[in-house]
Design an enzyme around this catalytic site. Sequence first.
Site, PDB file in Angstrom:
ATOM      1  N   GLY A  46      37.669  68.434  23.843  1.00 44.40           N
ATOM      2  CA  GLY A  46      37.910  68.599  22.259  1.00 44.40           C
ATOM      3  C   GLY A  46      36.781  69.186  21.554  1.00 44.40           C
ATOM      4  O   GLY A  46      35.967  68.701  21.969  1.00 44.40           O
ATOM      5  N   GLN A  51      30.388  71.542  15.845  1.00 44.57           N
ATOM      6  CA  GLN A  51      30.285  71.401  16.763  1.00 44.57           C
ATOM      7  C   GLN A  51      28.751  72.726  17.644  1.00 44.57           C
ATOM      8  O   GLN A  51      28.553  72.624  18.679  1.00 44.57           O
ATOM      9  CB  GLN A  51      30.565  71.032  18.158  1.00 44.57           C
ATOM     10  CG  GLN A  51      31.013  69.593  17.566  1.00 44.57           C
ATOM     11  CD  GLN A  51      31.872  68.551  18.882  1.00 44.57           C
ATOM     12  OE1 GLN A  51      32.536  69.257  18.716  1.00 44.57           O
ATOM     13  NE2 GLN A  51      30.935  68.208  19.582  1.00 44.57           N
ATOM     14  N   CYS A  93      31.426  62.082  23.324  1.00 36.53           N
ATOM     15  CA  CYS A  93      31.387  63.223  22.200  1.00 36.53           C
ATOM     16  C   CYS A  93      30.919  64.138  22.497  1.00 36.53           C
ATOM     17  O   CYS A  93      28.979  64.005  22.884  1.00 36.53           O
ATOM     18  CB  CYS A  93      30.898  62.735  20.750  1.00 36.53           C
ATOM     19  SG  CYS A  93      30.726  64.645  19.462  1.00 36.53           S
ATOM     20  N   LEU A  94      30.515  65.221  22.566  1.00 35.43           N
ATOM     21  CA  LEU A  94      29.814  66.498  23.219  1.00 35.43           C
ATOM     22  C   LEU A  94      28.476  66.180  22.470  1.00 35.43           C
ATOM     23  O   LEU A  94      27.447  67.314  22.618  1.00 35.43           O
ATOM     24  CB  LEU A  94      30.602  67.668  23.097  1.00 35.43           C
ATOM     25  CG  LEU A  94      31.684  67.612  24.641  1.00 35.43           C
ATOM     26  CD1 LEU A  94      32.349  69.338  24.496  1.00 35.43           C
ATOM     27  CD2 LEU A  94      31.044  67.227  25.874  1.00 35.43           C
ATOM     28  N   HIS A 135      39.722  63.030  16.441  1.00 38.20           N
ATOM     29  CA  HIS A 135      38.257  62.501  16.474  1.00 38.20           C
ATOM     30  C   HIS A 135      38.001  63.875  16.064  1.00 38.20           C
ATOM     31  O   HIS A 135      35.846  64.339  15.036  1.00 38.20           O
ATOM     32  CB  HIS A 135      37.634  62.699  17.722  1.00 38.20           C
ATOM     33  CG  HIS A 135      36.552  62.703  18.195  1.00 38.20           C
ATOM     34  ND1 HIS A 135      35.695  61.734  18.677  1.00 38.20           N
ATOM     35  CD2 HIS A 135      36.070  63.871  18.003  1.00 38.20           C
ATOM     36  CE1 HIS A 135      34.556  62.170  19.246  1.00 38.20           C
ATOM     37  NE2 HIS A 135      34.511  63.794  18.319  1.00 38.20           N
ATOM     38  N   GLU A 136      38.775  65.150  16.634  1.00 37.60           N
ATOM     39  CA  GLU A 136      38.760  66.685  16.079  1.00 37.60           C
ATOM     40  C   GLU A 136      38.493  66.754  14.122  1.00 37.60           C
ATOM     41  O   GLU A 136      37.860  67.090  14.091  1.00 37.60           O
ATOM     42  CB  GLU A 136      38.864  67.830  16.377  1.00 37.60           C
ATOM     43  CG  GLU A 136      39.157  67.151  17.956  1.00 37.60           C
ATOM     44  CD  GLU A 136      37.207  67.218  19.062  1.00 37.60           C
ATOM     45  OE1 GLU A 136      36.769  67.970  18.483  1.00 37.60           O
ATOM     46  OE2 GLU A 136      37.418  66.679  19.699  1.00 37.60           O
ATOM     47  N   HIS A 139      35.569  65.317  12.866  1.00 34.56           N
ATOM     48  CA  HIS A 139      34.023  66.172  12.608  1.00 34.56           C
ATOM     49  C   HIS A 139      34.543  67.502  11.277  1.00 34.56           C
ATOM     50  O   HIS A 139      33.585  68.164  10.945  1.00 34.56           O
ATOM     51  CB  HIS A 139      34.314  66.727  14.003  1.00 34.56           C
ATOM     52  CG  HIS A 139      33.194  66.814  15.314  1.00 34.56           C
ATOM     53  ND1 HIS A 139      32.475  66.120  15.332  1.00 34.56           N
ATOM     54  CD2 HIS A 139      34.027  66.620  16.693  1.00 34.56           C
ATOM     55  CE1 HIS A 139      32.215  65.759  16.154  1.00 34.56           C
ATOM     56  NE2 HIS A 139      33.543  65.417  16.785  1.00 34.56           N
TER      57      HIS A 139
END
Length: 179
Positions: A46, A51, A93-94, A135-136, A139
Amino acid sequence: MSVAKIRIYPDSILQTKAAEIENIDGRVVHLAEDMAQTMYAAPGVGLAAPQVGVSERLVVIDVTNPEGKKGLITLVNPEIIEMEGKVVEEEGCLSLPGIRENVARAERILARGYDLDEREQKIEATGLLAVALQHEIDHLDGILFIDRISRLKRGIAQRKMRKLVQQAQSSEEKDYTLF
Ligand code: NI
């Protein structure tokens, strides 16, 4: 399409509430394509627009094994309209490479948003998809998974990230699921 640079914590855009998208135009479609390509290249399951440095409410998710990219979900202005139950799963997380912690989330959710053809989408999810959506969407509100763990663990994660950024090294660990 191109792979975008992923913003790394403590970049302030990751801690900023993103703006609603008012028109799903060519720019948004192009952004979504770049985000999907960036997510698959990472690889991750995701990615949210902040991000990649765009403070707007757009997410891409694919929790399937991304062969053929059949599981790609793109949601504009997504929101969670129902949540129930509780699960604790390890997340990464990226934007926080190398950090993994257990996070409590709702077990089942109902999310709503728009696809790139401006059709309203409702997604009922459990398991990894439910976690990824939460999670997304977090963000988009400037919330990272480390904001949902204990203060002690958050402090450790923040110190690790500061050290990582100082060393300007990118994570080589690719063998786990990242959002
Ligand atoms: Ni993330």
